[in-house]
Design an enzyme around this catalytic site. Structure first.
Site, PDB file in Angstrom:
ATOM      1  N   TYR A  20      28.189   7.028 -40.516  1.00  0.00           N
ATOM      2  CA  TYR A  20      27.619   8.172 -41.248  1.00  0.00           C
ATOM      3  C   TYR A  20      27.148   7.800 -42.658  1.00  0.00           C
ATOM      4  O   TYR A  20      26.717   8.668 -43.421  1.00  0.00           O
ATOM      5  CB  TYR A  20      28.656   9.290 -41.329  1.00  0.00           C
ATOM      6  N   ASP A  21      27.255   6.510 -43.040  1.00  0.00           N
ATOM      7  CA  ASP A  21      26.933   6.115 -44.410  1.00  0.00           C
ATOM      8  C   ASP A  21      25.573   6.580 -44.923  1.00  0.00           C
ATOM      9  O   ASP A  21      25.470   6.986 -46.089  1.00  0.00           O
ATOM     10  CB  ASP A  21      27.049   4.587 -44.567  1.00  0.00           C
ATOM     11  N   ASP A  72      41.965   3.736 -38.102  1.00  0.00           N
ATOM     12  CA  ASP A  72      41.346   4.897 -37.475  1.00  0.00           C
ATOM     13  C   ASP A  72      40.782   5.740 -38.610  1.00  0.00           C
ATOM     14  O   ASP A  72      41.470   5.968 -39.618  1.00  0.00           O
ATOM     15  CB  ASP A  72      42.317   5.716 -36.628  1.00  0.00           C
ATOM     16  N   THR A 116      40.083  -3.509 -33.529  1.00  0.00           N
ATOM     17  CA  THR A 116      38.903  -2.655 -33.576  1.00  0.00           C
ATOM     18  C   THR A 116      37.789  -3.251 -32.734  1.00  0.00           C
ATOM     19  O   THR A 116      37.703  -4.474 -32.584  1.00  0.00           O
ATOM     20  CB  THR A 116      38.384  -2.464 -35.018  1.00  0.00           C
ATOM     21  N   GLY A 117      36.942  -2.363 -32.242  1.00  0.00           N
ATOM     22  CA  GLY A 117      35.730  -2.822 -31.566  1.00  0.00           C
ATOM     23  C   GLY A 117      34.500  -2.508 -32.409  1.00  0.00           C
ATOM     24  O   GLY A 117      33.361  -2.617 -31.948  1.00  0.00           O
ATOM     25  N   ASN A 118      34.746  -2.069 -33.668  1.00  0.00           N
ATOM     26  CA  ASN A 118      33.650  -1.621 -34.537  1.00  0.00           C
ATOM     27  C   ASN A 118      33.214  -2.760 -35.448  1.00  0.00           C
ATOM     28  O   ASN A 118      33.980  -3.214 -36.310  1.00  0.00           O
ATOM     29  CB  ASN A 118      34.151  -0.421 -35.363  1.00  0.00           C
ATOM     30  N   ARG A 161      38.544   2.919 -46.771  1.00  0.00           N
ATOM     31  CA  ARG A 161      39.067   1.691 -46.136  1.00  0.00           C
ATOM     32  C   ARG A 161      39.596   0.742 -47.208  1.00  0.00           C
ATOM     33  O   ARG A 161      40.671   0.166 -47.073  1.00  0.00           O
ATOM     34  CB  ARG A 161      37.953   1.030 -45.317  1.00  0.00           C
TER      35      ARG A 161
HETATM   36  O1  LIG Z   1      33.126   3.598 -43.665  1.00  0.00           O
HETATM   37  C1  LIG Z   1      32.547   4.321 -42.842  1.00  0.00           C
HETATM   38  N1  LIG Z   1      31.217   4.574 -42.957  1.00  0.00           N
HETATM   39  C2  LIG Z   1      30.570   5.321 -42.025  1.00  0.00           C
HETATM   40  N2  LIG Z   1      31.144   5.868 -40.939  1.00  0.00           N
HETATM   41  C3  LIG Z   1      32.486   5.634 -40.802  1.00  0.00           C
HETATM   42  C4  LIG Z   1      33.234   4.885 -41.723  1.00  0.00           C
HETATM   43  N3  LIG Z   1      34.530   4.851 -41.321  1.00  0.00           N
HETATM   44  C5  LIG Z   1      34.574   5.546 -40.145  1.00  0.00           C
HETATM   45  N4  LIG Z   1      33.351   6.017 -39.854  1.00  0.00           N
HETATM   46  C6  LIG Z   1      32.953   6.767 -38.658  1.00  0.00           C
HETATM   47  C7  LIG Z   1      32.383   5.791 -37.624  1.00  0.00           C
HETATM   48  C8  LIG Z   1      32.960   6.302 -36.325  1.00  0.00           C
HETATM   49  O2  LIG Z   1      32.077   7.274 -35.797  1.00  0.00           O
HETATM   50  C9  LIG Z   1      34.233   6.971 -36.744  1.00  0.00           C
HETATM   51  C10 LIG Z   1      35.377   5.990 -36.634  1.00  0.00           C
HETATM   52  O3  LIG Z   1      35.965   6.194 -35.384  1.00  0.00           O
HETATM   53  P1  LIG Z   1      37.146   5.193 -35.009  1.00  0.00           P
HETATM   54  O4  LIG Z   1      37.704   5.571 -33.688  1.00  0.00           O
HETATM   55  O5  LIG Z   1      38.097   5.025 -36.159  1.00  0.00           O
HETATM   56  O6  LIG Z   1      36.382   3.808 -34.930  1.00  0.00           O
HETATM   57  P2  LIG Z   1      35.499   3.218 -33.735  1.00  0.00           P
HETATM   58  O7  LIG Z   1      35.727   3.996 -32.465  1.00  0.00           O
HETATM   59  O8  LIG Z   1      34.094   3.077 -34.219  1.00  0.00           O
HETATM   60  O9  LIG Z   1      36.123   1.746 -33.553  1.00  0.00           O
HETATM   61  P3  LIG Z   1      37.677   1.439 -33.282  1.00  0.00           P
HETATM   62  O10 LIG Z   1      38.344   2.708 -32.811  1.00  0.00           O
HETATM   63  O11 LIG Z   1      37.633   0.365 -32.221  1.00  0.00           O
HETATM   64  O12 LIG Z   1      38.252   0.946 -34.577  1.00  0.00           O
HETATM   65  O13 LIG Z   1      34.102   7.358 -38.106  1.00  0.00           O
HETATM   66 MG   LIG Z   2      37.680   4.465 -31.933  1.00  0.00          MG
END
Ligand SMILES: O=c1nc[nH]c2c1ncn2[C@H]1C[C@H](O)[C@@H](COP(=O)(O)OP(=O)(O)OP(=O)(O)O)O1
Ligand SMILES: [Mg+2]
Length: 201
Positions: free
Chosen positions: A157-158, A73, A7-9, A184
Site C-alpha cells: 500500500y506504500d 505480520d 515470510t514469502g513477501n 517494521r
Molecule cells: O511496509 C509496508 N508497506 C506497504 N504495505 C505493507 C507494509 N507492511 C504490510 N503491508 C501490507 C502488504 C500485505 O498486503 C499486508 C501484509 O500481510 P502479511 O500477511 O503480513 O504479509 P504477506 O502475506 O504479504 O507475507 P507473509 O505473510 O508471508 O509475511 O500488509
Molecule cells: Mg501473509
C-alpha cells in the site's frame, strides 16, 4: 547465527535484510516455498503462527541446528473503515491477489467515502521463536492514505500512504527514509536486543 525469516513477501525480505546486521535467510531457501494459513485474530497471533510453523518444520528437517526464526505480520488500518483492512490487508481484494489489486481496491474505498485523504496507520508484529522461547514485539507508523497511488518504491500500500510529517508517499520516498520511520523498523528495534540475548545464550 542465521536469522530465518518466515515470510514469502519479497518486500519484507528486502527491508529486513536492509535493517539487520545478521544474515537473513528466507525460509523458502531451506524448506521450499509454501503458504501458511494465517487464521489468527490478531497480528501477534498470525506472526506467532508463521514463526512457529517454520521453526517446527526446520527442527523436523535438521534437529541438530539451533534455529532462530522471526516473522512479521503487518497491515494497514483506516479508522474511517473501522480499522479495515487490518489483519486482512494481504487479501483485501480477495484470495491470491497482487499488491496492486489490494492497493487499487483501497484507493477506490477512499474515493467512495468522497475523501482526498484520511488517517491511516500500519501495524507490524514481529514474532521470534527459538529453543529458548517465543517473543512478540510491535511497531506502528501513522500517516494518511490518499485517493491515488503515487510512486513505485516500497511495496503493498506504500504508493497511497503519506507518513506523518511528510508530503510524499512511501511509493515516492526511498527505503532508507522508510526504514527509520516504519512500523517494521520500530518493531525490529525492539526485537534486536531480544535476538542479541538469544544469540549469546
Ligand atoms: O511496509 C509496508 N508497506 C506497504 N504495505 C505493507 C507494509 N507492511 C504490510 N503491508 C501490507 C502488504 C500485505 O498486503 C499486508 C501484509 O500481510 P502479511 O500477511 O503480513 O504479509 P504477506 O502475506 O504479504 O507475507 P507473509 O505473510 O508471508 O509475511 O500488509
Ligand atoms: Mg501473509
Amino acid at each position: 547465527m542465521k536469522l530465518v525469516l518466515a515470510t514469502g513477501n519479497r518486500g519484507k525480505l528486502r527491508e529486513f535484510r536492509q535493517m539487520c546486521e545478521d544474515e537473513v535467510v528466507a525460509f523458502s531457501d531451506l524448506l521450499g516455498a509454501f503458504d501458511i494459513v494465517e487464521d489468527g485474530d490478531t497480528f501477534a497471533q498470525n506472526a506467532l503462527i508463521k514463526a512457529r510453523t517454520i521453526y517446527e518444520k526446520l527442527k523436523e528437517k535438521d534437529p541438530s541446528t539451533d534455529y532462530l526464526v522471526i516473522s512479521d505480520d503487518s497491515g494497514i488500518s483506516l479508522p474511517v473503515l473501522n480499522g479495515a483492512p487490518g489483519i486482512y490487508s494481504a487479501r483485501y481484494a480477495g484470495k491470491d491477489v497482487t499488491d496492486k489489486e489490494n492497493l487499487y481496491k483501497l484507493v477506490e474505498a477512499v474515493k467512495e467515502k468522497g475523501l482526498k485523504s484520511t488517517p491511516a496507520y500500519y501495524t507490524a508484529a514481529i514474532a521470534i521463536v527459538s529453543k529458548y522461547g517465543e517473543y512478540v514485539v510491535h511497531g506502528w507508523m501513522h500517516g494518511d492514505v490518499i485517493d491515488e497511488a503515487r510512486g513505485e518504491k516500497g511495496f503493498g500500500y506504500d504508493p497511497m500512504f503519506i507518513p506523518a510529517g511528510f508530503h510524499k508517499t512511501l511509493g515516492e520516498l526511498d527505503d532508507d527514509i522508510k526504514k527509520n520511520i516504519s512500523h517494521r523498523g520500530k518493531a525490529l528495534a525492539l526485537a534486536k536486543p531480544i535476538i542479541q540475548m538469544l544469540k549469546t545464550k
